[in-house]
Design an enzyme around this catalytic site. Structure first.
Site, PDB file in Angstrom:
ATOM      1  N   ASP A   2       0.914  -1.304   0.029  1.00  0.00           N
ATOM      2  CA  ASP A   2       0.051  -0.070  -0.188  1.00  0.00           C
ATOM      3  C   ASP A   2       0.678   1.273  -0.079  1.00  0.00           C
ATOM      4  OD1 ASP A   2       0.597   0.287   2.827  1.00  0.00           O
ATOM      5  OD2 ASP A   2      -1.262   0.417   3.446  1.00  0.00           O
ATOM      6  N   HIS A   6       5.518   3.314   7.569  1.00  0.00           N
ATOM      7  CA  HIS A   6       5.420   3.851   9.013  1.00  0.00           C
ATOM      8  C   HIS A   6       6.599   3.896   9.849  1.00  0.00           C
ATOM      9  CE1 HIS A   6       0.901   3.618   8.447  1.00  0.00           C
ATOM     10  NE2 HIS A   6       1.025   2.488   8.121  1.00  0.00           N
TER      11      HIS A   6
END
Length: 132
Positions: A2, A6
């Site tokens: 995706d 992070h």
């Protein structure tokens, strides 16, 4: 993948509070290509799964090499054996279960809209792709 990396601050919390996902962009090719090397998936189906398949699901006219199509291309060395090292990770995310793994298949270059965005070797004027 995706493509939503992070940072460490988002991952170093209790498991149920951590942002989900792992580093995927840098390892998507060799990890999924292993299915081809193992004879589980045909090369054609593998290419479709990473190109026209996602484009079709998203209703995008990309993922093809047809004349007039957007020149988004990934150049690969499917036999290149390499080991993912923490210091080689290009993402702000360092979260991968594949660190230290010997992988087979490596991206050599990516071209987006006809412009080289990544190359694992220095580009010379002779090798640069011209946008037309």
């Amino acid at each position: 993948t995706d493509h939503a990396p992070h940072g460490e601050i988002d991952k170093l919390v209790e498991f149920d509070q951590a942002m989900n996902g792992i580093l995927g962009l840098q390892t998507a090719v060799p990890v999924t290509l292993q299915l081809v090397h193992d004879g589980i998936l045909s090369p054609e189906r593998w290419v479709q799964s990473l190109t026209t398949g996602p484009a079709k699901l998203l209703g995008q006219p990309s993922g093809t090499l047809r004349k007039g199509a957007i020149a988004d291309v990934t150049l690969l060395d499917p036999g290149k054996v390499w080991t993912l090292a923490l210091e080689d990770i290009a993402s702000k995310s360092q979260n991968s279960p594949f660190i230290g793994w010997e992988l087979k298949g490596k991206v050599k270059a990516t071209i987006v809209g006809g412009v080289v965005q990544y190359s694992d070797t220095p580009m010379t004027e002779k090798t640069k792709i011209q946008k037309r």
